[in-house]
Write an enzyme that holds these catalytic residues in place. Structure first.
Site, short mmCIF file in Angstrom:
data_model
loop_
_atom_site.label_atom_id
_atom_site.label_comp_id
_atom_site.label_asym_id
_atom_site.label_seq_id
_atom_site.Cartn_x
_atom_site.Cartn_y
_atom_site.Cartn_z
N HIS A 16 36.25 4.20 143.15
CA HIS A 16 35.15 4.92 143.81
C HIS A 16 35.32 6.42 143.58
O HIS A 16 34.62 7.23 144.17
CB HIS A 16 35.14 4.63 145.31
N GLY A 19 35.98 11.42 139.55
CA GLY A 19 36.79 12.03 138.51
C GLY A 19 37.44 10.99 137.61
O GLY A 19 37.44 11.11 136.38
N ASP A 76 46.05 3.25 139.41
CA ASP A 76 46.67 3.93 140.54
C ASP A 76 47.59 4.98 139.97
O ASP A 76 48.42 4.69 139.10
CB ASP A 76 47.45 2.98 141.46
N HIS A 162 40.73 17.08 137.65
CA HIS A 162 40.56 16.83 139.08
C HIS A 162 41.93 16.71 139.72
O HIS A 162 42.96 16.74 139.04
CB HIS A 162 39.74 15.56 139.32
N ASP A 165 45.48 18.74 138.81
CA ASP A 165 45.50 19.19 137.42
C ASP A 165 45.71 20.70 137.26
O ASP A 165 46.44 21.13 136.36
CB ASP A 165 44.21 18.78 136.71
N LYS A 185 43.08 16.95 126.93
CA LYS A 185 43.93 16.30 127.94
C LYS A 185 44.13 14.82 127.60
O LYS A 185 45.24 14.30 127.67
CB LYS A 185 43.31 16.45 129.33
N HIS A 197 49.02 11.16 131.45
CA HIS A 197 49.58 9.89 131.92
C HIS A 197 48.58 8.75 131.78
O HIS A 197 48.92 7.66 131.36
CB HIS A 197 50.01 10.03 133.39
N ARG A 198 47.32 9.04 132.06
CA ARG A 198 46.30 8.00 131.97
C ARG A 198 46.03 7.64 130.52
O ARG A 198 45.85 6.47 130.18
CB ARG A 198 45.02 8.48 132.67
#
Length: 210
Positions: A16, A19, A76, A162, A165, A185, A197-198
């Site tokens: 939800h 970002g 997460d 977001h 950052d 990024k 990381h993502r």
């Protein structure tokens, strides 16, 4: 049961968070998936009762997969500050309060670092952590992890990204995540690890399911 995805398949993003949704849509733009978020579907946000990134990622992904009968991808993530014994960790978003105010959250981190005398860059190291969970409606799942190490700066710099950052400068770079363009990024490409990381978790996800 198959975790393979192909063009035209629907994937529910179990978030939800606007970002995170924007970042995932950027990352998934070239794969031709029918992407819809849990927020767009009006699904309730499951209570994140886990004490690890893995537990919370699984909670969110399985809730969305069960509610929709579709495969669901959750994230997460959070920041772990070495001088704060890994805090805020899984409570990264909680430190921003309700409604979310990450300016306040970053100030809290800075205040705690100063209380500990952590003003030298060598004592301001931190890691952004991400765990992706791809859940199948049958209750099975796959996990993908990514870590980005860096140093916390003050004052925060940049308006992009977001969360925390603007105060996180990844190792090997002069700009904070908040100063980087999204494509810098993410910096993901087939066969490359990526910067955030993502993005690093996402690279593993792509290798496994496409």
């Amino acid at each position: 049961m198959s975790f393979t995805l192909k063009r035209g398949d629907r994937l529910v993003l179990a978030t939800h968070n606007a970002g995170k949704l924007a970042e995932f849509k950027d990352l998934l733009a070239d794969f031709g998936l029918d992407i819809v978020s849990a927020g767009e579907l009006g699904l309730p946000e499951p209570e994140e009762t886990g004490t690890t990134f893995v537990e919370n990622a699984r909670l969110k992904a399985h809730a969305a997969a069960s509610a929709t009968g579709q495969m669901a991808l959750s994230d997460d993530s959070g920041i772990s500050v070495d001088a704060l014994d890994g805090a805020p960790g899984v409570y990264t978003a909680d430190w921003a309060g309700v409604p979310r105010d990450f300016g306040k959250a970053m100030q809290k981190v800075e205040d705690l670092l100063r209380e500990k005398g952590a003003t030298d860059p060598a004592r301001r190291t931190a890691q952004f952590n991400a765990v992706l969970c791809l859940a199948h409606p049958d209750g099975t799942d796959m996990l993908f992890t990514g870590i980005a190490s860096g140093t916390l700066v003050w004052p925060p710099r940049g308006e992009s990204g977001h969360g925390y950052d603007p105060m996180f400068r990844p190792d090997g770079h002069e700009l904070t995540f908040g100063e980087m363009k999204a494509e810098e990024k993410h910096s993901w490409a087939p066969g490359e690890e990526g910067l955030s990381h993502r993005a690093r978790a996402f690279a593993k996800f792509v290798e496994a399911v496409f």
